[in-house]
Design an enzyme around this catalytic site. Structure first.
Site, short mmCIF file in Angstrom:
data_model
loop_
_atom_site.label_atom_id
_atom_site.label_comp_id
_atom_site.label_asym_id
_atom_site.label_seq_id
_atom_site.Cartn_x
_atom_site.Cartn_y
_atom_site.Cartn_z
N LYS A 1 106.00 -46.45 23.06
CA LYS A 1 105.30 -47.66 23.47
C LYS A 1 104.97 -48.52 22.25
CE LYS A 1 101.03 -49.03 25.69
NZ LYS A 1 99.75 -48.67 26.26
N LYS B 1 99.88 -51.21 18.12
CA LYS B 1 99.45 -51.87 16.89
C LYS B 1 99.11 -50.86 15.81
CE LYS B 1 95.01 -51.76 18.94
NZ LYS B 1 94.46 -52.20 20.19
N LYS C 1 94.33 -38.41 21.60
CA LYS C 1 93.46 -38.91 20.54
C LYS C 1 92.84 -37.78 19.73
CE LYS C 1 92.38 -43.61 21.93
NZ LYS C 1 91.34 -44.59 22.22
#
Ligand code: TRP
Length: 349
Positions: free
Chosen positions: A212, A215, A130
């Protein structure tokens, strides 16, 4: 006489019955849920609620480690709550609550920050990832995110934490923190165990099946949302990437077909072998259509129920109010113990 005996027997059985296990998990309201969330997580939690004390939270405190639009966050928080219920989590059987409504989470998190090492947080792979994807906002909350998650888990004396593979490291650090604290102060926390979901644990992107399903993918055709309309779902599967070759059969390096077979078997409730048999001699076109149809059918009731619930805000409010009350009562007990152990003076009110 016989009644007495039965009663006696029931009493002893009740005494001997093992303590139900406590299960805790959470979903961030930081966006829309995907088919991956459903097949890999929520869908599996429904079965757990029959035999365990299940607690599921909408973890809004976690969400603000990445900048959120306030109105969207509010909407998504209710949407996730509605989706929990729509997936089959029954508020009469499980405890459902919104994390920010139970202040003990933030309070325990501060204490546990002081029992977590800078070095161990630096090794968290999600933090490293992140920090790259949100390089303009590498805030301290992003860094201490796993401590808040440990607090979520430890406040309820959780035995099992059902999560996807990507969260295993966070459950492990929660164990380390619990063991460290228990080592100093005696048995304060139950040491939790991760439960990684089996089938469907890792649903991959439809556009690049080596990644993976997420969204936040820029390609809208890479993921299926829980709330997608049937025609959108069909379109996405029609465009799904397959591999060279033509057989509907799993194999090493056949990422596209492997993923579609995993999705099909999870959605249609069969084994991957049975799926291969069903499509023997058929082409990719027919197969992708069938996968789309199977997914449409599992998601349809979830989407319809979610929509109904979102039109019934009073009911949702009742659920999260009751949930916050019950969760607060349990959480406060652990927090008070912790405060006492570290040497804080008992709160006079
Ligand atoms: N970090 C989890 C995720 O992004 C969400 C989460 C927060 C969680 N607190 C939790 C999961 C406690 C399980 C238990 O998926």
């Amino acid at each position: 006489m016989i009644e007495e005996k039965i009663e006696q027997k029931q009493e002893t059985e009740a005494q001997q019955a093992p303590r139900p296990k406590t299960v805790f998990s959470g979903v961030q309201p930081s966006g829309k849920l995907t088919l991956g969330n459903y097949l890999g997580a929520m869908g599996n939690w429904v079965a757990l609620q029959e035999e365990n004390r299940c607690i599921f939270s909408v973890v809004d405190l976690h969400s603000i480690t990445v900048r959120q639009e306030p109105a969207a966050l509010r909407r998504q928080t209710l949407e996730v709550l509605a989706q929990y219920i729509a997936c089959g989590i029954d508020p009469e059987k499980s405890l459902l609550f919104i994390q920010s409504h139970v202040s003990a989470h933030a309070e325990l998190s501060w204490v546990l920050n002081c029992y977590t090492m800078f070095g161990e947080l630096s090794r968290m792979t999600q933090f490293k990832d992140k920090s790259k994807t949100h390089a303009d906002n590498v805030n301290a909350g992003l860094f201490t995110y796993p401590v808040l998650m440990a607090s979520d888990i430890l406040l309820y004396q959780t035995d099992f934490v059902p999560v996807g593979q990507d969260q295993k490291q966070h459950v492990e650090i929660a164990r380390d923190i619990a063991e460290r604290f228990n080592g100093i102060y005696g048995n304060v926390f139950t040491v939790p165990e991760p439960r990684i979901a089996g089938t469907g644990a890792r649903i991959m992107s439809l556009a690049d099946p080596t990644k993976k399903m997420s969204k936040s993918d820029k390609n809208q055709n890479a993921f299926v949302l829980l709330m997608d309309k049937p025609e959108d779902i069909m379109r996405k599967f029609k465009r799904a990437v397959t591999d060279s070759g033509s057989e509907v059969r799993r194999g090493e390096g056949k990422h596209g077909v492997n993923n579609l077979i995993a999705i099909y078997s999870a959605a249609a409730g069969c084994t991957p072998e049975a799926a291969e048999e069903r499509f023997a001699g058929k082409g990719y076109g027919d197969f992708k259509k069938a996968v789309g149809e199977a997914v449409v059918e599992v998601l349809r009731p979830v989407r319809e129920k979610t929509e109904d619930l979102l039109n019934n805000k009073d009911y949702l409010e009742k659920v999260y109010t009751q949930g916050a009350e019950n969760a607060s009562r349990i959480a406060r007990r652990t927090l008070e113990k912790v405060y006492k152990k570290v040497g804080f003076i008992k709160k006079p009110f």
